[in-house]
Design an enzyme around this catalytic site. Sequence first.
Site, PDB file in Angstrom:
ATOM      1  CG  HIS A  72      -2.015  -0.974   1.176  1.00  0.00           C
ATOM      2  ND1 HIS A  72      -3.334  -0.621   1.116  1.00  0.00           N
ATOM      3  CD2 HIS A  72      -1.991  -2.324   1.146  1.00  0.00           C
ATOM      4  CE1 HIS A  72      -4.086  -1.704   1.052  1.00  0.00           C
ATOM      5  NE2 HIS A  72      -3.287  -2.750   1.088  1.00  0.00           N
ATOM      6  CE1 TYR A 203      -5.604   3.238  11.813  1.00  0.00           C
ATOM      7  CE2 TYR A 203      -4.771   3.843   9.650  1.00  0.00           C
ATOM      8  CZ  TYR A 203      -4.657   3.115  10.822  1.00  0.00           C
ATOM      9  OH  TYR A 203      -3.593   2.273  11.010  1.00  0.00           O
ATOM     10  N   PRO A 295      -3.432  -0.367  19.138  1.00  0.00           N
ATOM     11  CG  PRO A 295      -5.424  -1.464  18.633  1.00  0.00           C
ATOM     12  CD  PRO A 295      -4.661  -0.876  19.766  1.00  0.00           C
ATOM     13  CE  LYS A 299       4.188   3.271  13.683  1.00  0.00           C
ATOM     14  NZ  LYS A 299       4.872   3.199  12.385  1.00  0.00           N
ATOM     15  CE1 TYR A 387      -0.822   4.036  10.087  1.00  0.00           C
ATOM     16  CE2 TYR A 387       0.288   2.977   8.245  1.00  0.00           C
ATOM     17  CZ  TYR A 387      -0.735   3.006   9.174  1.00  0.00           C
ATOM     18  OH  TYR A 387      -1.659   1.996   9.204  1.00  0.00           O
TER      19      TYR A 387
HETATM   20  C1  PHB Z   1      -5.210  -4.556  10.802  1.00  0.00           C
HETATM   21  O1  PHB Z   1      -5.124  -4.746   9.594  1.00  0.00           O
HETATM   22  O2  PHB Z   1      -5.573  -5.472  11.577  1.00  0.00           O
HETATM   23  C2  PHB Z   1      -4.839  -3.227  11.342  1.00  0.00           C
HETATM   24  C3  PHB Z   1      -4.462  -2.214  10.484  1.00  0.00           C
HETATM   25  C4  PHB Z   1      -4.111  -0.983  10.990  1.00  0.00           C
HETATM   26  C5  PHB Z   1      -4.159  -0.765  12.358  1.00  0.00           C
HETATM   27  C6  PHB Z   1      -4.529  -1.767  13.220  1.00  0.00           C
HETATM   28  C7  PHB Z   1      -4.884  -3.007  12.715  1.00  0.00           C
HETATM   29  O3  PHB Z   1      -3.818   0.460  12.847  1.00  0.00           O
END
Ligand code: PHB
Length: 396
Positions: A72, A203, A295, A299, A387
């Site tokens: 990505h 997000y 989460p 990280k 990130y």
């Molecule tokens: C996930 O794909 O499970 C995932 C992706 C981004 C995050 C947390 C979990 O910030």
Amino acid sequence: MKTQVVIVGSGPAGLMLSQLLHTHGIDSVVLERQTREHVLSRIRAGVLESTTVDVLRQIGVAERMDREGHAHDGVRIAWAGRDTFFVDTHKALGRRFVVYGQTSIQEDLYAAADRRGQPVLDRCEDVVLHGFDGGPGARPHVTFVRDGRSQRVDCEFIAGCDGFHGVSRRSIPEGVRREYEKVYPFGWLGVMARVRPLPDVTYANHPRGFALASYRSQVLSRFYIQVPLEHKVEDWPDERFWPELKARFPADLAAAITEGPSIEKSVAPLRSFVSEPMRHGALFLCGDAAHIVPPTGAKGLNLAASDVFYLGRALARWYGRRDASQLDGYSAMALRRVWSSVRTSWYLTNLLHRFPHFSEFDQKAQEVELDYLKSSAYAQAALAEQYAGLPFEAAD
Ligand code: PHB
Ligand code: APR
């Protein structure tokens, strides 16, 4: 039994470390409390920084990730159902990240360990660490009980890779340890479903709460929503989950979300935690044994990989040249990266969630921050850098 390094815990940190040590000709024995089946059933985040991808390639377990993982260019942030913007890590830094589930990494690591006959002993009860504090005559060794039999492994070093609830961190005397903790007033409900994902990891900050749409494959999606801490999986049947998820995304994205029966659901609390130092005598901590991140930003696994990278390099230097300088510098070096990711995940958690105690002032400040991020290429580049993750520090 006798080995050079006893590794406690066969999560991603423990198995990555045993694999890395093997590439340097260093022997290890891995002791795990659970069954392999249990370890493989855990579902966690799946966003790999480019440094983590490099570590997995370096230790020879990247074949399936390179085939099935999805690169990505950045992440999308949606806000209050109004605006979205794309934080482009590729444009800002030339770095992509790979979305590949941690469960698959865990499978790949076990397969690699099996191929080379690595001892990974599961169902080890009452693991106790001894003789690692450098006292006179101290000889590191680990005792445990397996199949009702008491056993002992003598070693030169112990790697505590046994997660937040493990025994390793707590084996460091309390007077030596310093702990930093922040507990957040909400949890995440995670849902896996065999449906086509949104094109970007997205997000969303919405008055109803945070939401996240992530990716596993073209036909497998992972979603999360912020829920009150006391909520249980049973509070969220599919009929309640899908409308709530969609309500938190802007209309065009909500319309692009495909619904389907969930195949897994779990609720997890959010916490930031760091224990310092990450080394005491011959005991070295890696991964969740020393630190936990919420989460937001994914990280956790990436930090486990950076700890393992630094510790593996330091042990290789010790066994190669009898030079202890990197072992001595391990804790400080690992902690610099840990704190950077702890800060990033704390920042993203604050930016994207609705906190129950937020005042109107707090809410305004959050909106201004999102506005700034949306409108400033500089602010986006800074977030992209955090990130995508920092590069590893060079060895001296
Ligand atoms: C996930 O794909 O499970 C995932 C992706 C981004 C995050 C947390 C979990 O910030
Ligand atoms: N004895 C032996 N093994 C233990 C003990 C013990 N006393 N206590 C815990 N363990 C095992 C756990 O059963 C688990 O399999 O240690 C392992 C730790 O694995 P993780 O919790 O996955 O931690 P880590 O390997 O550091 O992973 C870091 O991956 O699992 C995610 O959320 C985690 O993203 C983070 C990253």
